[in-house]
Design an enzyme around this catalytic site. Structure first.
Site, PDB file in Angstrom:
ATOM      1  N   GLY A  16       1.075  -0.593   0.313  1.00 29.69           N
ATOM      2  CA  GLY A  16      -0.206  -0.139  -0.261  1.00 29.69           C
ATOM      3  C   GLY A  16       0.475   1.531   0.040  1.00 29.69           C
ATOM      4  O   GLY A  16       0.170   2.867   0.996  1.00 29.69           O
ATOM      5  N   GLY A  17       1.910   0.755  -0.606  1.00 27.95           N
ATOM      6  CA  GLY A  17       2.558   2.258  -0.376  1.00 27.95           C
ATOM      7  C   GLY A  17       3.294   3.381  -1.673  1.00 27.95           C
ATOM      8  O   GLY A  17       3.763   4.595  -1.802  1.00 27.95           O
ATOM      9  N   SER A  18       1.860   2.648  -2.854  1.00 21.10           N
ATOM     10  CA  SER A  18       1.719   3.544  -4.128  1.00 21.10           C
ATOM     11  C   SER A  18       1.370   5.155  -3.591  1.00 21.10           C
ATOM     12  O   SER A  18       1.865   6.119  -4.354  1.00 21.10           O
ATOM     13  CB  SER A  18       1.056   3.071  -4.570  1.00 21.10           C
ATOM     14  OG  SER A  18       0.146   2.490  -4.251  1.00 21.10           O
ATOM     15  N   ASP A  65      -2.575  -6.706  -6.040  1.00 18.77           N
ATOM     16  CA  ASP A  65      -3.818  -6.404  -5.452  1.00 18.77           C
ATOM     17  C   ASP A  65      -4.361  -7.475  -4.483  1.00 18.77           C
ATOM     18  O   ASP A  65      -4.693  -8.578  -4.817  1.00 18.77           O
ATOM     19  CB  ASP A  65      -4.569  -6.254  -7.078  1.00 18.77           C
ATOM     20  CG  ASP A  65      -5.953  -6.045  -6.603  1.00 18.77           C
ATOM     21  OD1 ASP A  65      -5.999  -5.949  -5.102  1.00 18.77           O
ATOM     22  OD2 ASP A  65      -6.842  -5.941  -7.699  1.00 18.77           O
ATOM     23  N   TYR A 151     -14.954  -0.988   8.275  1.00 23.79           N
ATOM     24  CA  TYR A 151     -13.293  -0.512   8.498  1.00 23.79           C
ATOM     25  C   TYR A 151     -13.112  -0.777   9.567  1.00 23.79           C
ATOM     26  O   TYR A 151     -11.876  -0.679  10.350  1.00 23.79           O
ATOM     27  CB  TYR A 151     -13.866   1.143   7.648  1.00 23.79           C
ATOM     28  CG  TYR A 151     -12.703   1.402   7.862  1.00 23.79           C
ATOM     29  CD1 TYR A 151     -11.762   1.801   7.411  1.00 23.79           C
ATOM     30  CD2 TYR A 151     -11.860   2.953   9.311  1.00 23.79           C
ATOM     31  CE1 TYR A 151     -10.402   2.786   6.949  1.00 23.79           C
ATOM     32  CE2 TYR A 151     -10.985   3.451   9.096  1.00 23.79           C
ATOM     33  CZ  TYR A 151     -10.060   3.234   8.488  1.00 23.79           C
ATOM     34  OH  TYR A 151      -9.204   4.167   7.945  1.00 23.79           O
ATOM     35  N   ALA A 153     -14.673  -2.150  12.055  1.00 26.42           N
ATOM     36  CA  ALA A 153     -14.145  -3.820  12.733  1.00 26.42           C
ATOM     37  C   ALA A 153     -12.910  -4.324  12.396  1.00 26.42           C
ATOM     38  O   ALA A 153     -11.980  -4.758  12.803  1.00 26.42           O
ATOM     39  CB  ALA A 153     -14.961  -4.890  12.338  1.00 26.42           C
ATOM     40  N   LYS A 155     -10.065  -2.630  11.841  1.00 23.68           N
ATOM     41  CA  LYS A 155      -9.175  -1.802  12.161  1.00 23.68           C
ATOM     42  C   LYS A 155      -8.779  -1.416  13.421  1.00 23.68           C
ATOM     43  O   LYS A 155      -7.739  -2.077  13.908  1.00 23.68           O
ATOM     44  CB  LYS A 155      -9.659  -0.141  12.292  1.00 23.68           C
ATOM     45  CG  LYS A 155      -8.965   0.390  10.760  1.00 23.68           C
ATOM     46  CD  LYS A 155      -7.634  -0.297   9.743  1.00 23.68           C
ATOM     47  CE  LYS A 155      -7.499   0.637   8.661  1.00 23.68           C
ATOM     48  NZ  LYS A 155      -6.622   0.168   7.599  1.00 23.68           N
TER      49      LYS A 155
END
Length: 245
Positions: A16-18, A65, A151, A153, A155
């Site tokens: 998720g570093g984009s 993905d 979201y 739940a 996290k």
């Protein structure tokens, strides 16, 4: 102190570093001397040209993905070592879509299930390097988020996963910790930051008086991956400007 934050010769993977928080963390590790690979969902790095909050300069980009559970089976991890694994993948569905099973499951897959899958896939490399894992949760883990049950739940689950992996993997020489950002200026928060009234209400609840930046999260990530945090295990640090106070 300065040497403790020198990552020369280290290999970092930021899932998720984009863009957004993950991108800010990835660039911070690159500036600290690390070789950094980032995973994102677009086919190639050029597809992020002009995307706000995306700077892939100097980063090794790969398309993975993780909304598909089988994605890791099709994606060989082409790293000979792994010193730091940052798990910043995340998604959300607004307009109460998360109350529908298909959207709920999608969000949980990206925000929680894929994180465990990547950790498992990277375990041997992390153990060999005596590495560090950093998860990116949210203040939503600690408070209700009306309209976003998946979201919240996912996290909250990630905070529990961080504790459990921290306990389980410490004897293996792997430190697992996390950060829980508050309101940070990214594409996921435009629903608030681009609406003056919503933004004003949000700022009213932040003692520091401003929204966070990806760079604010990056500083804590560098600390957690460094020898300065050598005795920190299983913790998720709130980085929210005082929002949850």
């Amino acid at each position: 102190m300065r040497d403790a934050l020198d990552f020369q010769g280290r290999q970092v993977l930021v899932v998720g570093g984009s863009s957004g928080i993950g991108n800010g963390i990835a660039q911070a590790f690159r500036r600290a001397g690390a070789g950094v690979q980032v995973w994102g969902t677009r086919p190639q790095a050029a597809d992020f040209a002009g995307v706000e909050g995306s700077d892939l300069d100097g980063l090794d980009y790969r398309c993975v993905d993780l909304s598909e559970p089988a994605a890791l089976e099709r994606t060989p991890i082409e790293l000979d070592r792994l010193d730091v694994l940052v798990l910043s993948q995340g998604t959300v569905r607004y307009s109460r879509q998360e109350f529908q099973p298909e959207h709920f499951n999608h969000v949980v897959q990206v925000n929680l299930s894929s994180i465990q899958a990547v950790c498992t896939a990277c375990f041997d490399r992390l153990k060999s390097a005596g590495g560090s894992v950093i998860t990116v949760s949210s203040t939503a883990a600690y408070r209700a988020t009306r309209g976003n049950p998946a979201y919240a739940a996912s996290k909250a689950g990630l905070v529990g996963l961080t504790r459990t992996l921290g306990q389980a993997w410490a004897p293996e020489g792997i430190r697992v910790n996390g950060i829980a950002p508050g309101l940070v200026d990214t594409k996921l928060t435009k629903i608030t930051t681009q609406h003056p009234e919503r933004l004003a209400r949000s700022l009213g609840g932040i003692p520091l008086g401003r929204i966070g930046l990806p760079e604010d999260m990056a500083g804590v990530a560098l600390f957690l991956a460094s020898p300065l945090a050598a005795y920190v295990i299983g913790q998720t640090i709130l980085v929210d400007g005082g929002l949850t106070l």
